[in-house]
Enzyme design. Structure first.
Site, short mmCIF file in Angstrom:
data_model
loop_
_atom_site.label_atom_id
_atom_site.label_comp_id
_atom_site.label_asym_id
_atom_site.label_seq_id
_atom_site.Cartn_x
_atom_site.Cartn_y
_atom_site.Cartn_z
N THR A 271 -15.88 10.44 0.17
CA THR A 271 -16.02 9.41 1.20
C THR A 271 -17.42 8.80 1.14
OG1 THR A 271 -16.04 8.91 3.58
CG2 THR A 271 -16.48 11.21 2.96
N SER A 272 -17.48 7.49 1.40
CA SER A 272 -18.78 6.81 1.37
C SER A 272 -19.59 7.14 2.62
CB SER A 272 -18.57 5.29 1.27
OG SER A 272 -17.81 4.83 2.37
N GLN B 131 -9.52 10.99 6.23
CA GLN B 131 -9.49 9.57 6.64
C GLN B 131 -8.37 8.86 5.91
OE1 GLN B 131 -13.86 7.98 6.77
NE2 GLN B 131 -13.88 9.78 5.47
N ASN B 132 -7.73 9.55 4.97
CA ASN B 132 -6.71 8.90 4.15
C ASN B 132 -5.38 8.83 4.89
OD1 ASN B 132 -8.70 8.85 2.29
ND2 ASN B 132 -7.93 10.53 1.04
N VAL B 133 -4.63 7.80 4.56
CA VAL B 133 -3.35 7.57 5.23
C VAL B 133 -2.19 7.80 4.26
CG1 VAL B 133 -4.38 5.91 6.84
CG2 VAL B 133 -3.41 5.06 4.69
N ASP B 134 -2.50 8.35 3.07
CA ASP B 134 -1.52 8.38 1.96
C ASP B 134 -0.61 9.61 1.90
OD1 ASP B 134 -3.23 10.39 0.85
OD2 ASP B 134 -4.34 8.91 -0.31
N HIS C 76 -7.33 8.75 10.66
CA HIS C 76 -7.05 7.31 10.60
C HIS C 76 -5.55 7.05 10.53
CE1 HIS C 76 -11.41 6.31 9.11
NE2 HIS C 76 -11.35 6.62 10.39
N ARG D 103 0.83 -1.21 0.00
CA ARG D 103 0.00 0.00 0.00
C ARG D 103 0.87 1.26 0.00
NH1 ARG D 103 -4.62 -0.10 3.05
NH2 ARG D 103 -4.70 2.13 2.62
C1 BJW Z 1 -15.00 9.40 -5.62
C2 BJW Z 1 -14.13 9.24 -6.66
C3 BJW Z 1 -13.69 10.40 -7.28
C4 BJW Z 1 -14.59 7.29 -5.92
N1 BJW Z 1 -14.12 11.60 -6.86
N2 BJW Z 1 -15.43 10.59 -5.21
C5 BJW Z 1 -21.08 3.44 15.10
C6 BJW Z 1 -21.96 2.63 14.39
C7 BJW Z 1 -21.53 1.44 13.82
C8 BJW Z 1 -20.21 1.02 13.93
C9 BJW Z 1 -19.33 1.81 14.63
C10 BJW Z 1 -19.77 3.01 15.20
N3 BJW Z 1 -18.72 3.58 15.80
C11 BJW Z 1 -17.62 2.81 15.59
C12 BJW Z 1 -17.97 1.72 14.89
C13 BJW Z 1 -17.07 0.61 14.43
C14 BJW Z 1 -16.25 0.98 13.20
C15 BJW Z 1 -17.17 1.35 12.04
O1 BJW Z 1 -17.40 2.49 11.72
N4 BJW Z 1 -17.69 0.37 11.34
C16 BJW Z 1 -18.54 0.64 10.19
C17 BJW Z 1 -17.94 0.02 8.95
C18 BJW Z 1 -19.95 0.25 10.48
N5 BJW Z 1 -15.32 2.07 13.49
C19 BJW Z 1 -14.17 1.87 14.09
O2 BJW Z 1 -13.85 0.74 14.46
C20 BJW Z 1 -13.28 3.06 14.34
N6 BJW Z 1 -12.86 3.04 15.69
C21 BJW Z 1 -13.65 3.45 16.69
O3 BJW Z 1 -14.73 3.98 16.50
O4 BJW Z 1 -13.13 3.20 17.96
C22 BJW Z 1 -14.03 3.20 19.06
C23 BJW Z 1 -14.97 1.99 18.95
C24 BJW Z 1 -14.44 0.75 18.69
C25 BJW Z 1 -15.29 -0.35 18.55
C26 BJW Z 1 -16.68 -0.18 18.63
C27 BJW Z 1 -17.20 1.10 18.88
C28 BJW Z 1 -16.31 2.21 19.03
C29 BJW Z 1 -12.00 2.95 13.49
C30 BJW Z 1 -12.28 2.99 12.04
C31 BJW Z 1 -10.97 2.76 11.29
C32 BJW Z 1 -11.18 2.64 9.79
N7 BJW Z 1 -9.99 2.12 9.22
C33 BJW Z 1 -9.88 2.08 7.76
C34 BJW Z 1 -8.48 1.47 7.41
C35 BJW Z 1 -7.38 2.52 7.70
C36 BJW Z 1 -6.01 2.01 7.34
C37 BJW Z 1 -5.84 1.70 5.89
O5 BJW Z 1 -5.91 2.62 5.04
O6 BJW Z 1 -5.65 0.53 5.57
O7 BJW Z 1 -9.98 3.39 7.22
S1 BJW Z 1 -11.21 1.18 6.98
C38 BJW Z 1 -11.34 2.24 5.58
O8 BJW Z 1 -12.62 2.92 5.58
C39 BJW Z 1 -10.26 3.33 5.80
C40 BJW Z 1 -10.98 4.56 5.34
O9 BJW Z 1 -10.38 5.70 5.89
C41 BJW Z 1 -12.39 4.33 5.82
C42 BJW Z 1 -13.43 5.17 5.10
O10 BJW Z 1 -13.50 4.82 3.75
P1 BJW Z 1 -13.68 5.96 2.65
O11 BJW Z 1 -12.51 6.84 2.65
O12 BJW Z 1 -15.00 6.58 2.80
O13 BJW Z 1 -13.59 5.09 1.29
P2 BJW Z 1 -14.75 4.27 0.55
O14 BJW Z 1 -14.10 3.34 -0.38
O15 BJW Z 1 -15.72 3.70 1.52
O16 BJW Z 1 -15.54 5.40 -0.26
C43 BJW Z 1 -14.95 6.11 -1.31
C44 BJW Z 1 -15.97 7.05 -1.90
O17 BJW Z 1 -15.33 7.82 -2.90
C45 BJW Z 1 -17.15 6.34 -2.57
O18 BJW Z 1 -18.38 6.88 -2.09
C46 BJW Z 1 -16.98 6.68 -4.06
O19 BJW Z 1 -18.22 6.92 -4.71
C47 BJW Z 1 -16.18 7.93 -4.01
N8 BJW Z 1 -15.32 8.15 -5.17
N9 BJW Z 1 -13.92 7.91 -6.87
C48 BJW Z 1 -15.00 11.64 -5.84
N10 BJW Z 1 -12.83 10.35 -8.37
#
Ligand code: BJW
Length: 262
Positions: free
Chosen positions: A202-203, A115-118, A133, A80
């Site tokens: 972000t989604s 949220q990006n790590v890049d 993140h 990555r």
């Molecule tokens: C374009 C495009 C273009 C494409 N132009 N747009 C409350 C409710 C339910 C669950 C939870 C809650 N609170 C906490 C949780 C648990 C969990 C969580 O949220 N789970 C859900 C999945 C339901 N959260 C956590 O565990 C977090 N910790 C926490 O809350 O601690 C306390 C706690 C713990 C346990 C229980 C309760 C509380 C930590 C979350 C860490 C996320 N980590 C990752 C990996 C990071 C490292 C790595 O990079 O490998 O972070 S997962 C991944 O998702 C990454 C991203 O930052 C994150 C968000 O994704 P993002 O950026 O939105 O990407 P996509 O792919 O989802 O969307 C991209 C969008 O772009 C799309 O919509 C496209 O349409 C669009 N797009 N091309 C514009 N050109």
């Protein structure tokens, strides 16, 4: 709708967003993987090209996965960061860096909460970036928490032993892990003082980031979404522009330039 090409007319939202940026005093921009897509980095949840379509997040992005198979997880993050290092910021990143400068000259503030790590926002020139993140560009010892920049970590063996008897892991936030305290504090401070909130690429599905919009709404900020596809927040934002952020953000900057000059 556009009367000529029957596509959804983006000009009106772009003008509206530019005028809100023109009037805003304090702006928060939440970004996600979509803003880096046009640099060539895969997003997570794209049904075909997304990382989670090819890899299981529970096998790669949790501490349990790392403890189970540290070699696999380390190799994946090595791949990555190699990808992240080899790509360049795109016009979307550059537009946000430019916006920050432009607002600063008028004594207005802007915070990118990513949220990006890049590291691409910083490489484009953004100064005030909060990495909620974490970052793939720093690694830390699982035993002591001591951090190192990437160029001081040697990737000769997988997993990577630390000099303190632990293993080196990326400074990213995995599922189930707490977000960095300082980053969260800075984020909430910015949100509580903002009058304009933009969600870009972000989604809006991962918490707590997905609920930042509620904090902004609660303090009366206007809310905007710029994303390729509709998301769970599309219905609640005050204005949505759907399309590639690398095209929409520069268009907004153009409009803003005209407003600032008028
Ligand atoms: C374009 C495009 C273009 C494409 N132009 N747009 C409350 C409710 C339910 C669950 C939870 C809650 N609170 C906490 C949780 C648990 C969990 C969580 O949220 N789970 C859900 C999945 C339901 N959260 C956590 O565990 C977090 N910790 C926490 O809350 O601690 C306390 C706690 C713990 C346990 C229980 C309760 C509380 C930590 C979350 C860490 C996320 N980590 C990752 C990996 C990071 C490292 C790595 O990079 O490998 O972070 S997962 C991944 O998702 C990454 C991203 O930052 C994150 C968000 O994704 P993002 O950026 O939105 O990407 P996509 O792919 O989802 O969307 C991209 C969008 O772009 C799309 O919509 C496209 O349409 C669009 N797009 N091309 C514009 N050109």
């Amino acid at each position: 709708m556009c009367s000529v090409c029957s596509a959804v007319d983006q000009h009106e939202p772009i003008q509206r967003i530019a005028s809100w940026l023109h009037d805003a005093r304090s702006v928060v921009i939440l970004t996600g993987a979509g803003i880096s897509a046009e640099s060539g980095l895969a997003t997570f949840r794209d049904p075909e090209e997304g990382l989670w379509a090819k890899y299981d997040p529970m096998e790669l992005a949790t501490i349990a996965a790392f403890n189970r198979d540290p070699e696999l997880v380390t190799r994946w993050y090595h791949w990555r960061f190699t990808k992240a290092r080899d790509v360049e910021p795109n016009p979307g990143h550059h537009a946000l860096a430019c916006l920050e400068q432009r607002l600063a000259t008028r004594d207005r503030s802007m915070t990118v909460v990513t949220q990006n790590v890049d590291g691409l926002h910083q490489r484009a020139g953004s100064k005030r970036v909060v990495e909620i993140h974490g970052t793939i560009l720093r690694w830390r010892c699982t035993k002591t928490g001591a951090e190192k920049p990437l160029d001081e970590v040697s990737f000769d063996v997988f997993p990577i032993p630390s000099e303190h008897g632990g293993l080196m892991r990326p400074c990213v936030v995995w599922f189930g892990e707490m977000l960095p305290e300082q980053a969260l504090a800075e984020t909430f401070d910015a949100l509580e003082h903002c009058d304009l909130f933009l969600s870009v690429g972000t989604s809006a599905t991962v918490h707590p980031a997905a609920s930042f919009i509620e904090v902004a709404r609660a303090v009366g900020a206007k809310t905007v979404e710029i994303n390729r596809d509709p998301t769970p927040i599309s219905e609640i934002v005050d204005c949505a522009a759907h399309g590639p952020s690398g095209e929409i953000l520069p268009q907004i900057m153009n409009e803003l330039g005209q407003l600032d000059d008028s």
